[in-house]
Design an enzyme around this catalytic site. Structure first.
Site, PDB file in Angstrom:
ATOM      1  N   SER A   1      27.968  38.064  38.517  1.00  0.00           N
ATOM      2  CA  SER A   1      26.616  38.644  38.438  1.00  0.00           C
ATOM      3  C   SER A   1      25.622  37.839  39.279  1.00  0.00           C
ATOM      4  O   SER A   1      24.764  38.415  39.965  1.00  0.00           O
ATOM      5  CB  SER A   1      26.140  38.743  36.990  1.00  0.00           C
TER       6      SER A   1
ATOM      7  N   HIS B   1      34.110  40.158  33.153  1.00  0.00           N
ATOM      8  CA  HIS B   1      32.868  39.359  33.173  1.00  0.00           C
ATOM      9  C   HIS B   1      32.117  39.650  31.860  1.00  0.00           C
ATOM     10  O   HIS B   1      32.664  39.446  30.783  1.00  0.00           O
ATOM     11  CB  HIS B   1      32.100  39.726  34.446  1.00  0.00           C
TER      12      HIS B   1
ATOM     13  N   HIS C   1      38.845  31.101  31.669  1.00  0.00           N
ATOM     14  CA  HIS C   1      37.656  31.019  32.517  1.00  0.00           C
ATOM     15  C   HIS C   1      38.051  30.591  33.924  1.00  0.00           C
ATOM     16  O   HIS C   1      39.038  29.861  34.097  1.00  0.00           O
ATOM     17  CB  HIS C   1      36.643  30.013  31.961  1.00  0.00           C
TER      18      HIS C   1
ATOM     19  N   ARG D   1      28.670  27.081  25.301  1.00  0.00           N
ATOM     20  CA  ARG D   1      27.869  28.223  24.841  1.00  0.00           C
ATOM     21  C   ARG D   1      28.548  28.845  23.622  1.00  0.00           C
ATOM     22  O   ARG D   1      27.888  29.291  22.695  1.00  0.00           O
ATOM     23  CB  ARG D   1      27.735  29.257  25.979  1.00  0.00           C
TER      24      ARG D   1
ATOM     25  N   ASP E   1      32.033  34.709  25.413  1.00  0.00           N
ATOM     26  CA  ASP E   1      32.256  36.080  24.940  1.00  0.00           C
ATOM     27  C   ASP E   1      33.195  36.160  23.742  1.00  0.00           C
ATOM     28  O   ASP E   1      33.391  37.236  23.184  1.00  0.00           O
ATOM     29  CB  ASP E   1      32.805  36.940  26.082  1.00  0.00           C
TER      30      ASP E   1
HETATM   31  N1  NMX Z   1      44.486  36.529  28.407  1.00  0.00           N
HETATM   32  C1  NMX Z   1      45.621  36.820  29.100  1.00  0.00           C
HETATM   33  N2  NMX Z   1      45.855  36.392  30.340  1.00  0.00           N
HETATM   34  C2  NMX Z   1      44.925  35.613  30.910  1.00  0.00           C
HETATM   35  C3  NMX Z   1      43.754  35.237  30.253  1.00  0.00           C
HETATM   36  C4  NMX Z   1      43.526  35.748  28.962  1.00  0.00           C
HETATM   37  N3  NMX Z   1      42.417  35.513  28.268  1.00  0.00           N
HETATM   38  N4  NMX Z   1      43.017  34.452  31.076  1.00  0.00           N
HETATM   39  C5  NMX Z   1      43.723  34.351  32.224  1.00  0.00           C
HETATM   40  N5  NMX Z   1      44.867  35.056  32.124  1.00  0.00           N
HETATM   41  C6  NMX Z   1      45.868  35.291  33.165  1.00  0.00           C
HETATM   42  C7  NMX Z   1      45.224  35.989  34.336  1.00  0.00           C
HETATM   43  O1  NMX Z   1      45.090  37.384  34.104  1.00  0.00           O
HETATM   44  C8  NMX Z   1      46.157  35.631  35.460  1.00  0.00           C
HETATM   45  O2  NMX Z   1      47.285  36.465  35.350  1.00  0.00           O
HETATM   46  P1  NMX Z   1      48.057  37.014  36.658  1.00  0.00           P
HETATM   47  O3  NMX Z   1      48.601  35.786  37.323  1.00  0.00           O
HETATM   48  O4  NMX Z   1      49.090  37.917  36.101  1.00  0.00           O
HETATM   49  O5  NMX Z   1      47.036  37.715  37.507  1.00  0.00           O
HETATM   50  C9  NMX Z   1      46.592  34.212  35.090  1.00  0.00           C
HETATM   51  O6  NMX Z   1      46.340  34.074  33.690  1.00  0.00           O
HETATM   52  C10 NMX Z   1      45.820  33.139  35.845  1.00  0.00           C
HETATM   53  O7  NMX Z   1      44.439  33.351  35.645  1.00  0.00           O
HETATM   54  P2  NMX Z   1      43.385  32.128  35.635  1.00  0.00           P
HETATM   55  O8  NMX Z   1      43.486  31.456  36.972  1.00  0.00           O
HETATM   56  O9  NMX Z   1      43.570  31.295  34.445  1.00  0.00           O
HETATM   57  O10 NMX Z   1      42.011  32.872  35.446  1.00  0.00           O
HETATM   58  P3  NMX Z   1      41.054  33.529  36.555  1.00  0.00           P
HETATM   59  O11 NMX Z   1      40.183  32.456  37.113  1.00  0.00           O
HETATM   60  O12 NMX Z   1      41.813  34.353  37.539  1.00  0.00           O
HETATM   61  O13 NMX Z   1      40.216  34.539  35.677  1.00  0.00           O
HETATM   62  C11 NMX Z   1      39.031  35.187  33.713  1.00  0.00           C
HETATM   63  C12 NMX Z   1      39.244  34.095  34.761  1.00  0.00           C
HETATM   64  C13 NMX Z   1      37.848  34.815  32.866  1.00  0.00           C
HETATM   65  C14 NMX Z   1      38.733  36.495  34.438  1.00  0.00           C
HETATM   66  C15 NMX Z   1      40.320  35.303  32.856  1.00  0.00           C
HETATM   67  O14 NMX Z   1      40.515  34.105  32.138  1.00  0.00           O
HETATM   68  C16 NMX Z   1      40.276  36.472  31.881  1.00  0.00           C
HETATM   69  O15 NMX Z   1      40.628  37.599  32.284  1.00  0.00           O
HETATM   70  N6  NMX Z   1      39.823  36.250  30.607  1.00  0.00           N
HETATM   71  C17 NMX Z   1      39.651  37.313  29.657  1.00  0.00           C
HETATM   72  C18 NMX Z   1      38.376  38.088  29.975  1.00  0.00           C
HETATM   73  C19 NMX Z   1      37.160  37.255  29.685  1.00  0.00           C
HETATM   74  O16 NMX Z   1      37.035  36.625  28.637  1.00  0.00           O
HETATM   75  N7  NMX Z   1      36.179  37.288  30.611  1.00  0.00           N
HETATM   76  C20 NMX Z   1      34.892  36.644  30.386  1.00  0.00           C
HETATM   77  C21 NMX Z   1      34.631  35.419  31.267  1.00  0.00           C
HETATM   78  C22 NMX Z   1      33.310  34.805  30.929  1.00  0.00           C
HETATM   79  N8  NMX Z   1      32.177  35.680  31.228  1.00  0.00           N
HETATM   80  O17 NMX Z   1      31.285  35.758  30.434  1.00  0.00           O
HETATM   81  O18 NMX Z   1      32.100  36.292  32.302  1.00  0.00           O
HETATM   82  C1  MLT Z   2      29.264  33.530  33.334  1.00  0.00           C
HETATM   83  O1  MLT Z   2      28.485  33.152  32.440  1.00  0.00           O
HETATM   84  O2  MLT Z   2      28.839  34.020  34.392  1.00  0.00           O
HETATM   85  C2  MLT Z   2      30.720  33.512  33.049  1.00  0.00           C
HETATM   86  O3  MLT Z   2      31.081  32.473  32.220  1.00  0.00           O
HETATM   87  C3  MLT Z   2      31.590  33.666  34.268  1.00  0.00           C
HETATM   88  C4  MLT Z   2      31.629  32.525  35.240  1.00  0.00           C
HETATM   89  O4  MLT Z   2      30.919  31.548  35.152  1.00  0.00           O
HETATM   90  O5  MLT Z   2      32.491  32.630  36.146  1.00  0.00           O
END
Ligand code: NMX
Ligand code: MLT
Length: 442
Positions: A240, A270, A316, A325, A371
């Site tokens: 964002s 996100h 994350h 947070r 979240d």
């Molecule tokens: N549950 C299942 N798999 C996960 C999760 C999770 N909570 N977090 C990461 N992975 C997987 C991810 O999908 C990836 O799989 P693949 O290799 O098959 O593509 C693998 O682990 C490696 O990912 P990471 O390098 O650990 O994470 P990345 O930096 O790519 O993504 C998020 C970060 C936040 C997108 C990821 O952890 C996620 O999808 N979390 C769940 C959604 C979430 O909570 N998002 C909110 C983030 C905070 N916000 O407020 O924005």
């Molecule tokens: C955010 O607050 O924007 C989320 O934790 C996602 C991030 O920092 O990548």
């Protein structure tokens, strides 16, 4: 000192610092980029600058050098309240200085004076409400305010580049001022036929949101301020913030830019993860008709992973420990409603999910982010995320109200420092293969 005056003093000093860095050390290397990063969402590539916040992988966010728990102690609070004024936080984000009570109140007063939402916004949101999700309405509302952009008007008149930050600040204050009413109106359109109480001029920006939601419990006023403080900024690479920055770098005004940022926030990876997490928790609760046992919850988590889905609220891109947070919001819940069954379930999830994610071995960070708890707190106060047509995302709107504080403060400084249009370079796969061949030959 008043916000505008303070910035007028700070900006020339900061311009000098940046000019010195660029003229004397502009060619110094900051980092390398690997093929994994080029294909991997630019994770960890150091290519942006902000002085407003920084995320340390282990410690989490610092806003202008202060941790969340420090800020909750340092920032001025309304009388009798547990959580500080959001106007004070905005002063801190913009100026880097912890405001006095008088300075925080000056911002609160500025926001109050600019808070009236034009009638056309109410009307158009009203037309859309039946078919549009809360985040669609929120992003649209921001765009509807664009017709009054001071920056756009001044640009057309031909202002000097050095002046750009002033109308950017004007627009930002005008936009931020209206967000609590817009968010409460979106909720009321979805759940209460769109009638909305008048803002109470005796209340601060955060508390007024609670008032317009029709919740007079003083704890919800504290929760609203807390929610709006913790989500405000998370350095500049998150989707964002980055989307806002990129759009604003074309000299689009803050309305175009923040609306783009909100469209990024609406995604499930996100800001929408708060909605996904709460729905996940409610799904577990419904399945068992109670808080399940640890074993049952572990199985449910595995079922989610085996179905190819993520566990929302966990993991994350930068953090490698529990998000502070999350901790701040969790402490609020623990103090005010430790026996709420969904809160208990969220707690149990914390005991189960990190081990499950470690066992699966994919996620780099098995710990919860903000979240994983934020929706649970809204749910406790009866705030529904979805409407009767199944259109969801109100909790993400609340994240968005807060995030506009951070992205707009950044946009003001980006203008002040004359940051250029953003334009990174893309390569083709063949070019990357060629680079690999050259490295292997050497
Ligand atoms: N549950 C299942 N798999 C996960 C999760 C999770 N909570 N977090 C990461 N992975 C997987 C991810 O999908 C990836 O799989 P693949 O290799 O098959 O593509 C693998 O682990 C490696 O990912 P990471 O390098 O650990 O994470 P990345 O930096 O790519 O993504 C998020 C970060 C936040 C997108 C990821 O952890 C996620 O999808 N979390 C769940 C959604 C979430 O909570 N998002 C909110 C983030 C905070 N916000 O407020 O924005
Ligand atoms: C955010 O607050 O924007 C989320 O934790 C996602 C991030 O920092 O990548």
């Amino acid at each position: 000192m008043k916000l505008q005056q303070k910035l007028a003093v700070q900006i020339p000093e900061m311009r000098q610092r940046v000019n010195k860095l660029l003229s004397e050390s502009g060619d110094i290397v900051v980092g390398d980029v690997t093929i994994k990063q080029v294909y991997g969402g630019m994770r960890g590539v150091k290519c942006m600058v902000t002085d407003i916040s920084y995320v340390d992988p282990n410690e989490g966010i610092r806003l202008r050098g202060h941790t969340i728990s420090e800020l909750l102690k340092l920032l001025p609070k309304p009388e009798g309240a547990e959580v500080p004024l959001v106007g004070g936080l905005y002063y801190l984000l913009l100026t880097g200085e912890v405001p006095t009570m008088a300075e925080a109140m000056e911002v609160e007063d500025e926001l109050k004076a600019r808070s009236e939402v034009p009638q056309h916004v109410f009307k158009i949101l009203g037309f859309m409400a039946e078919k549009a999700s809360p985040m669609n309405l929120f992003s649209t509302a921001i765009m509807l305010l664009e017709t009054d952009s001071v920056f756009a008007a001044r640009y057309d008149e031909g202002m000097q580049k050095e002046e750009y930050w002033e109308p950017m600040l004007e627009d930002s204050l005008n936009l931020v001022a209206k967000l609590p009413t817009i968010a409460a109106y979106i909720y009321r359109l979805k759940h209460m036929n769109g009638s909305i109480p008048k803002p109470d001029l005796n209340l601060d920006w955060g508390a007024n949101f609670a008032h317009m939601m029709g919740i007079e419990d003083p704890d919800y006023k504290d929760l609203s301020r807390l929610y709006f403080i913790v989500h405000s900024d998370h350095e500049s690479g998150n989707a964002s913030a980055h989307a806002t920055h990129m759009v604003a770098s074309t000299l689009s005004d803050i309305y175009y830019a923040a609306s783009a940022g909100m469209n990024g926030l609406a995604g499930p990876l996100h800001g929408r993860a708060n909605q996904e997490n709460l729905h996940w928790l409610l799904g577990v609760y419904d399945k068992y008709g109670r808080v399940p046992s640890k074993d049952e919850l572990r199985q449910y988590a595995w079922d989610t992973l085996n179905a190819g889905q993520v566990i929302p609220g966990y993991g994350h891109a930068v953090l490698r420990k529990t998000d502070p947070r999350y901790t701040a919001l969790h402490e609020f819940g623990k103090k005010h409603f430790p026996d709420d069954p969904i809160f208990k379930l969220a707690d149990l999830l914390y005991e189960v999910v990190p081990d499950v994610l470690r066992e699966q071995g994919k996620a780099r960070n098995p710990w919860p982010n903000v979240d994983a708890i934020s929706g649970t707190l809204q749910h406790h106060y009866g705030i529904q995320d979805c409407d009767s047509n199944g259109l969801c995302g109100f909790y993400t709107v609340l994240f968005g109200v807060s995030r506009v504080l951070g992205v707009s403060a950044n946009a003001v400084w980006a203008r002040a420092l004359g940051q250029p249009i953003e334009r990174p370079k893309s390569l083709t796969t063949a070019m990357l293969e060629e680079i690999v061949d050259k490295v292997q030959v050497a």
